[in-house]
Design a protein around this motif. Structure first.
Motif, PDB file in Angstrom:
ATOM      1  N   SER A 179       0.838  -1.197   0.000  1.00 23.24           N
ATOM      2  CA  SER A 179       0.000   0.000   0.000  1.00 23.24           C
ATOM      3  C   SER A 179       0.876   1.250   0.000  1.00 23.24           C
ATOM      4  O   SER A 179       2.070   1.204   0.312  1.00 23.24           O
ATOM      5  N   GLU A 180       0.259   2.363  -0.344  1.00 19.71           N
ATOM      6  CA  GLU A 180       0.972   3.637  -0.318  1.00 19.71           C
ATOM      7  C   GLU A 180       1.471   3.941   1.092  1.00 19.71           C
ATOM      8  O   GLU A 180       2.600   4.408   1.271  1.00 19.71           O
ATOM      9  N   GLU A 181       0.660   3.638   2.088  1.00 20.89           N
ATOM     10  CA  GLU A 181       1.047   3.896   3.479  1.00 20.89           C
ATOM     11  C   GLU A 181       2.259   3.062   3.868  1.00 20.89           C
ATOM     12  O   GLU A 181       3.176   3.553   4.528  1.00 20.89           O
ATOM     13  N   GLU A 182       2.286   1.792   3.472  1.00 24.46           N
ATOM     14  CA  GLU A 182       3.422   0.930   3.773  1.00 24.46           C
ATOM     15  C   GLU A 182       4.676   1.419   3.054  1.00 24.46           C
ATOM     16  O   GLU A 182       5.771   1.424   3.618  1.00 24.46           O
ATOM     17  N   PHE A 183       4.524   1.839   1.797  1.00 24.97           N
ATOM     18  CA  PHE A 183       5.667   2.380   1.056  1.00 24.97           C
ATOM     19  C   PHE A 183       6.239   3.594   1.781  1.00 24.97           C
ATOM     20  O   PHE A 183       7.455   3.697   1.979  1.00 24.97           O
ATOM     21  N   GLU A 184       5.372   4.525   2.169  1.00 22.22           N
ATOM     22  CA  GLU A 184       5.836   5.738   2.849  1.00 22.22           C
ATOM     23  C   GLU A 184       6.531   5.407   4.164  1.00 22.22           C
ATOM     24  O   GLU A 184       7.555   6.004   4.496  1.00 22.22           O
ATOM     25  N   ARG A 185       6.012   4.439   4.909  1.00 19.21           N
ATOM     26  CA  ARG A 185       6.637   4.036   6.168  1.00 19.21           C
ATOM     27  C   ARG A 185       8.030   3.461   5.922  1.00 19.21           C
ATOM     28  O   ARG A 185       9.001   3.846   6.563  1.00 19.21           O
ATOM     29  N   LEU A 186       8.128   2.567   4.936  1.00 19.25           N
ATOM     30  CA  LEU A 186       9.412   1.953   4.615  1.00 19.25           C
ATOM     31  C   LEU A 186      10.401   2.969   4.045  1.00 19.25           C
ATOM     32  O   LEU A 186      11.600   2.935   4.347  1.00 19.25           O
ATOM     33  N   TRP A 187       9.904   3.874   3.213  1.00 24.48           N
ATOM     34  CA  TRP A 187      10.757   4.906   2.618  1.00 24.48           C
ATOM     35  C   TRP A 187      11.325   5.817   3.710  1.00 24.48           C
ATOM     36  O   TRP A 187      12.512   6.127   3.725  1.00 24.48           O
ATOM     37  N   THR A 188      10.490   6.217   4.660  1.00 23.74           N
ATOM     38  CA  THR A 188      10.937   7.052   5.768  1.00 23.74           C
ATOM     39  C   THR A 188      11.986   6.320   6.594  1.00 23.74           C
ATOM     40  O   THR A 188      13.013   6.893   6.972  1.00 23.74           O
ATOM     41  N   GLU A 189      11.730   5.056   6.877  1.00 17.77           N
ATOM     42  CA  GLU A 189      12.677   4.246   7.644  1.00 17.77           C
ATOM     43  C   GLU A 189      14.018   4.122   6.921  1.00 17.77           C
ATOM     44  O   GLU A 189      15.084   4.245   7.529  1.00 17.77           O
ATOM     45  N   ALA A 190      13.975   3.899   5.612  1.00 15.37           N
ATOM     46  CA  ALA A 190      15.211   3.775   4.831  1.00 15.37           C
ATOM     47  C   ALA A 190      15.989   5.080   4.814  1.00 15.37           C
ATOM     48  O   ALA A 190      17.217   5.084   4.983  1.00 15.37           O
ATOM     49  N   ARG A 191      15.301   6.191   4.620  1.00 12.06           N
ATOM     50  CA  ARG A 191      15.989   7.488   4.603  1.00 12.06           C
ATOM     51  C   ARG A 191      16.619   7.777   5.955  1.00 12.06           C
ATOM     52  O   ARG A 191      17.726   8.298   6.033  1.00 12.06           O
ATOM     53  N   ARG A 192      15.922   7.423   7.008  1.00 11.18           N
ATOM     54  CA  ARG A 192      16.458   7.633   8.364  1.00 11.18           C
ATOM     55  C   ARG A 192      17.727   6.790   8.532  1.00 11.18           C
ATOM     56  O   ARG A 192      18.733   7.256   9.065  1.00 11.18           O
ATOM     57  N   ALA A 193      17.681   5.550   8.072  1.00  8.12           N
ATOM     58  CA  ALA A 193      18.845   4.669   8.189  1.00  8.12           C
ATOM     59  C   ALA A 193      20.030   5.183   7.379  1.00  8.12           C
ATOM     60  O   ALA A 193      21.185   4.976   7.748  1.00  8.12           O
ATOM     61  N   LEU A 194      19.742   5.871   6.271  1.00 18.07           N
ATOM     62  CA  LEU A 194      20.811   6.413   5.437  1.00 18.07           C
ATOM     63  C   LEU A 194      21.308   7.774   5.934  1.00 18.07           C
ATOM     64  O   LEU A 194      22.214   8.346   5.353  1.00 18.07           O
ATOM     65  N   GLY A 195      20.678   8.295   6.977  1.00 19.32           N
ATOM     66  CA  GLY A 195      21.182   9.518   7.568  1.00 19.32           C
ATOM     67  C   GLY A 195      20.534  10.795   7.110  1.00 19.32           C
ATOM     68  O   GLY A 195      21.047  11.868   7.374  1.00 19.32           O
ATOM     69  N   ASP A 196      19.415  10.723   6.411  1.00 21.24           N
ATOM     70  CA  ASP A 196      18.721  11.935   5.961  1.00 21.24           C
ATOM     71  C   ASP A 196      17.723  12.350   7.015  1.00 21.24           C
ATOM     72  O   ASP A 196      16.833  11.587   7.367  1.00 21.24           O
TER      73      ASP A 196
END
Length: 57
Positions: free
Chosen positions: A38-55
């Protein structure tokens, strides 16, 4: 970023995260582990990935 002619931002992004593949996005559906999310799951995962990459944005 290329489409909006913000080359400085594009180069900064590519230095930090690497170059994204530019090609057709078809064929992923046939991969054994592929699944739509879902769009909500994508946004959650995208936010988590960006956080892990330091953004922090």
């Amino acid at each position: 970023m290329r489409d909006h002619a913000d080359l400085t931002a594009m180069f900064r992004y590519e230095r930090q995260y690497g170059v994204l593949a530019e090609g057709p996005m078809n064929g992923w559906q046939d991969q054994p582990e592929a699944a739509e999310i879902s769009e909500e799951e994508f946004e959650r995962l995208w936010t988590e990935a960006r956080r892990a990459l330091g953004d922090s944005t």
